[in-house]
Design an enzyme around this catalytic site. Structure first.
Site, PDB file in Angstrom:
ATOM      1  N   ALA A 191       3.887  -4.449  14.388  1.00 22.25           N
ATOM      2  CA  ALA A 191       2.710  -3.752  14.936  1.00 22.25           C
ATOM      3  C   ALA A 191       3.014  -2.361  15.489  1.00 22.25           C
ATOM      4  CB  ALA A 191       2.068  -4.614  16.022  1.00 22.25           C
ATOM      5  N   ALA A 192       4.296  -2.080  15.785  1.00 29.78           N
ATOM      6  CA  ALA A 192       4.609  -0.778  16.383  1.00 29.78           C
ATOM      7  C   ALA A 192       4.964   0.266  15.329  1.00 29.78           C
ATOM      8  CB  ALA A 192       5.760  -0.929  17.368  1.00 29.78           C
TER       9      ALA A 192
ATOM     10  N   ASN B 129       7.153  -4.320   1.612  1.00 35.35           N
ATOM     11  CA  ASN B 129       7.594  -4.112   0.226  1.00 35.35           C
ATOM     12  C   ASN B 129       9.032  -4.582   0.011  1.00 35.35           C
ATOM     13  OD1 ASN B 129       5.609  -3.035  -1.495  1.00 35.35           O
ATOM     14  ND2 ASN B 129       5.613  -1.117  -0.352  1.00 35.35           N
TER      15      ASN B 129
ATOM     16  N   ASP C  32      -3.599  -0.092  -4.224  1.00 40.04           N
ATOM     17  CA  ASP C  32      -3.657   0.320  -5.636  1.00 40.04           C
ATOM     18  C   ASP C  32      -5.106   0.534  -6.090  1.00 40.04           C
ATOM     19  OD1 ASP C  32      -0.871   0.110  -5.802  1.00 40.04           O
ATOM     20  OD2 ASP C  32      -1.011  -2.033  -6.172  1.00 40.04           O
TER      21      ASP C  32
ATOM     22  N   HIS D 174       2.889  -4.792  -7.774  1.00 45.01           N
ATOM     23  CA  HIS D 174       2.635  -3.704  -6.825  1.00 45.01           C
ATOM     24  C   HIS D 174       3.822  -2.742  -6.761  1.00 45.01           C
ATOM     25  CE1 HIS D 174       1.123  -1.571  -3.413  1.00 45.01           C
ATOM     26  NE2 HIS D 174       2.154  -1.903  -2.682  1.00 45.01           N
TER      27      HIS D 174
ATOM     28  N   MET E  83      -2.475   3.027   3.853  1.00 43.51           N
ATOM     29  CA  MET E  83      -2.100   1.602   3.777  1.00 43.51           C
ATOM     30  C   MET E  83      -2.750   0.809   4.888  1.00 43.51           C
ATOM     31  SD  MET E  83      -0.696  -0.800   2.246  1.00 43.51           S
ATOM     32  CE  MET E  83      -1.497  -2.239   2.913  1.00 43.51           C
TER      33      MET E  83
HETATM   34  P1  NAI Z   1       7.883   1.539   9.837  1.00 45.41           P
HETATM   35  O1  NAI Z   1       9.365   1.601   9.833  1.00 45.41           O
HETATM   36  O2  NAI Z   1       7.127   2.680  10.401  1.00 45.41           O
HETATM   37  O3  NAI Z   1       7.410   0.227  10.616  1.00 45.41           O
HETATM   38  C1  NAI Z   1       7.969  -1.020  10.381  1.00 45.41           C
HETATM   39  C2  NAI Z   1       7.950  -1.786  11.679  1.00 45.41           C
HETATM   40  O4  NAI Z   1       8.530  -3.066  11.440  1.00 45.41           O
HETATM   41  C3  NAI Z   1       8.775  -1.114  12.793  1.00 45.41           C
HETATM   42  O5  NAI Z   1       8.005  -0.970  13.977  1.00 45.41           O
HETATM   43  C4  NAI Z   1       9.939  -2.074  12.973  1.00 45.41           C
HETATM   44  O6  NAI Z   1      10.416  -2.100  14.321  1.00 45.41           O
HETATM   45  C5  NAI Z   1       9.284  -3.382  12.573  1.00 45.41           C
HETATM   46  N1  NAI Z   1      10.249  -4.449  12.293  1.00 45.41           N
HETATM   47  C6  NAI Z   1      11.497  -4.360  11.767  1.00 45.41           C
HETATM   48  N2  NAI Z   1      12.066  -5.574  11.729  1.00 45.41           N
HETATM   49  C7  NAI Z   1      11.173  -6.451  12.227  1.00 45.41           C
HETATM   50  C8  NAI Z   1      11.162  -7.851  12.448  1.00 45.41           C
HETATM   51  N3  NAI Z   1      12.229  -8.629  12.154  1.00 45.41           N
HETATM   52  N4  NAI Z   1      10.057  -8.409  12.981  1.00 45.41           N
HETATM   53  C9  NAI Z   1       8.978  -7.650  13.288  1.00 45.41           C
HETATM   54  N5  NAI Z   1       8.919  -6.320  13.109  1.00 45.41           N
HETATM   55  C10 NAI Z   1      10.010  -5.735  12.591  1.00 45.41           C
HETATM   56  O7  NAI Z   1       7.417   1.234   8.332  1.00 45.41           O
HETATM   57  P2  NAI Z   1       5.942   1.353   7.714  1.00 45.41           P
HETATM   58  O8  NAI Z   1       5.762   2.691   7.130  1.00 45.41           O
HETATM   59  O9  NAI Z   1       4.975   0.860   8.719  1.00 45.41           O
HETATM   60  O10 NAI Z   1       6.063   0.311   6.487  1.00 45.41           O
HETATM   61  C11 NAI Z   1       6.210  -1.069   6.726  1.00 45.41           C
HETATM   62  C12 NAI Z   1       6.374  -1.816   5.414  1.00 45.41           C
HETATM   63  O11 NAI Z   1       5.171  -1.718   4.622  1.00 45.41           O
HETATM   64  C13 NAI Z   1       7.489  -1.278   4.517  1.00 45.41           C
HETATM   65  O12 NAI Z   1       8.146  -2.349   3.912  1.00 45.41           O
HETATM   66  C14 NAI Z   1       6.732  -0.477   3.470  1.00 45.41           C
HETATM   67  O13 NAI Z   1       7.455  -0.327   2.280  1.00 45.41           O
HETATM   68  C15 NAI Z   1       5.520  -1.350   3.289  1.00 45.41           C
HETATM   69  N6  NAI Z   1       4.388  -0.691   2.624  1.00 45.41           N
HETATM   70  C16 NAI Z   1       3.592  -1.483   1.862  1.00 45.41           C
HETATM   71  C17 NAI Z   1       2.538  -0.954   1.184  1.00 45.41           C
HETATM   72  C18 NAI Z   1       1.667  -1.851   0.351  1.00 45.41           C
HETATM   73  O14 NAI Z   1       0.812  -1.322  -0.373  1.00 45.41           O
HETATM   74  N7  NAI Z   1       1.790  -3.163   0.402  1.00 45.41           N
HETATM   75  C19 NAI Z   1       2.222   0.487   1.240  1.00 45.41           C
HETATM   76  C20 NAI Z   1       3.083   1.221   2.123  1.00 45.41           C
HETATM   77  C21 NAI Z   1       4.137   0.643   2.766  1.00 45.41           C
END
Ligand code: NAI
Length: 342
Positions: A9-10, A123, A154, A185, A238
């Protein structure tokens, strides 16, 4: 009482997604979970005067019981946890790190809220959804109707990009389109079905323009990764897409059976349309059938009511070729995810 937990969430997606969810009328309690920074995000959101109650939990809370506290009594869990892409990385490159995080979260869900509906954003979705399914199978709680890979971005991109091509035609705003995107995806596994879903766009009578449009939907994420120049991947679009999909799932959970959304799902034979989908894929691919595929699904109180397999029998020859390429790559992505937990 509807409780939604956001894991991650952060993060870049988690924060704007949680903001939108704080404003969602279906949600009574919004539980925020992360390994860092979530007290700040949670406190900030808790000052907003909507009725949704906010709670927040760090993994390290109370002797590392933060995850189970966050998940307790959750009906829906949405997961944007993990690392995002940097320039030069594919979604597949993220697998090693994010699969471990997904496996840990899946175990927590299985032990704390096994009946929850789970929406996976992390992802590479092509492989992380199989990670969730395998953990759930091992724990004996797998319900294929309630596990979704979020591929809404998408379709969101396809609607936007086709509207840009159609700008010279009256009434062709993004909202005029509802393009179904099937397959997976990631890159070439993303197959937008412009031929079956779009109001006619004259510009697309030109083959080269269709090719360019398909390519832009398949690799639209790269535009954002490059523009952010090392600062991550799509977060705001997203968060919007994740919100749109969860809102549809929540609306369906109140009894609305008219909602169809595309999602990457497990093709379990017990779900109407799953067998037919597998047969069509097998026919196109020529290899083994696949267990997972992004398809339009009818949503209901119990999760997936039906998979709309008929859409695959209406694709044109060009889209058949795209589907063949998709299946080959997707088969490897699925195997990678499924073997991770074994
Ligand atoms: P980000 O790095 O900004 O945020 C990820 C968050 O996950 C961070 O706050 C981190 O502390 C937290 N985290 C890490 N390990 C954790 C755990 N064990 N338990 C709970 N939280 C944990 O990354 P962002 O940009 O928010 O992307 C998150 C994910 O979403 C990535 O895998 C990214 O590739 C994916 N994504 C998916 C899309 C889709 O269409 N499905 C599109 C864009 C991104």
């Amino acid at each position: 009482m509807v409780k939604v937990t956001v894991c991650g969430a952060a993060g870049g997606i988690g924060q704007p997604l949680s903001l939108m969810l704080k404003m969602n009328p279906y949600i009574n309690e919004l539980s925020l979970f992360d390994v860092v920074n979530v007290p700040g995000v949670g406190t900030d959101l808790s000052h907003i005067d909507t009725d949704t109650k906010v709670s927040y939990h760090l993994k390290s809370d109370d002797n590392n019981t933060g995850l189970s506290q966050a998940l307790k009594d959750s009906n829906f869990v949405i997961i944007p946890a993990g690392v995002p892409r940097k320039p030069g990385m594919t979604r597949d490159d993220l697998f090693k790190i994010n699969a471990g995080i997904c496996s840990e979260l899946a175990t927590g869900i299985a032990e704390t809220c096994p009946d929850a509906t789970v929406l996976v954003i992390s992802n590479p979705v092509n492989s992380t959804v199989p990670v969730f399914a395998e953990v759930f199978k091992k724990k004996g709680i797998f319900n294929p109707r309630k596990l979704f890979g979020v591929t809404t971005l998408d379709s969101v991109r396809a609607n936007t990009f086709i509207s840009e091509v159609a700008t010279n035609e009256a009434d062709k705003a993004p909202s005029a389109f509802n393009i179904r995107v099937v397959g997976g995806h990631s890159g070439e596994t993303i197959v937008p079905l412009f031929s079956v879903c779009a109001p006619h766009v004259y510009a697309l009578e030109d083959e080269k323009k269709i090719d360019a449009l398909v390519h832009r939907v398949q690799y639209g994420g790269d535009e954002v990764v490059q523009a952010k120049n090392g600062a991550g991947s799509a977060t705001l679009s997203m968060a919007y897409a994740g919100y749109k999909f969860l809102h549809a799932v929540l609306a369906a959970s109140t009894g609305d059976t008219t909602i169809i959304e595309s999602s990457y799902v497990y093709l379990d034979d017990s779900i109407p349309g799953a067998k037919e989908t597998k047969e069509i894929i097998k026919g196109l691919y020529g290899g083994e059938s696949l267990d997972y595929f992004a398809m339009p699904v009818v949503l209901s109180k119990e999760g997936i009511k039906e998979i709309k397999s008929d859409i695959l029998s209406r694709v044109n020859n060009k889209e058949k070729e795209l589907l063949k390429i998709c299946c080959k790559t997707l088969a490897g992505n699925i195997a990678k995810g499924a073997s991770f937990s074994q």
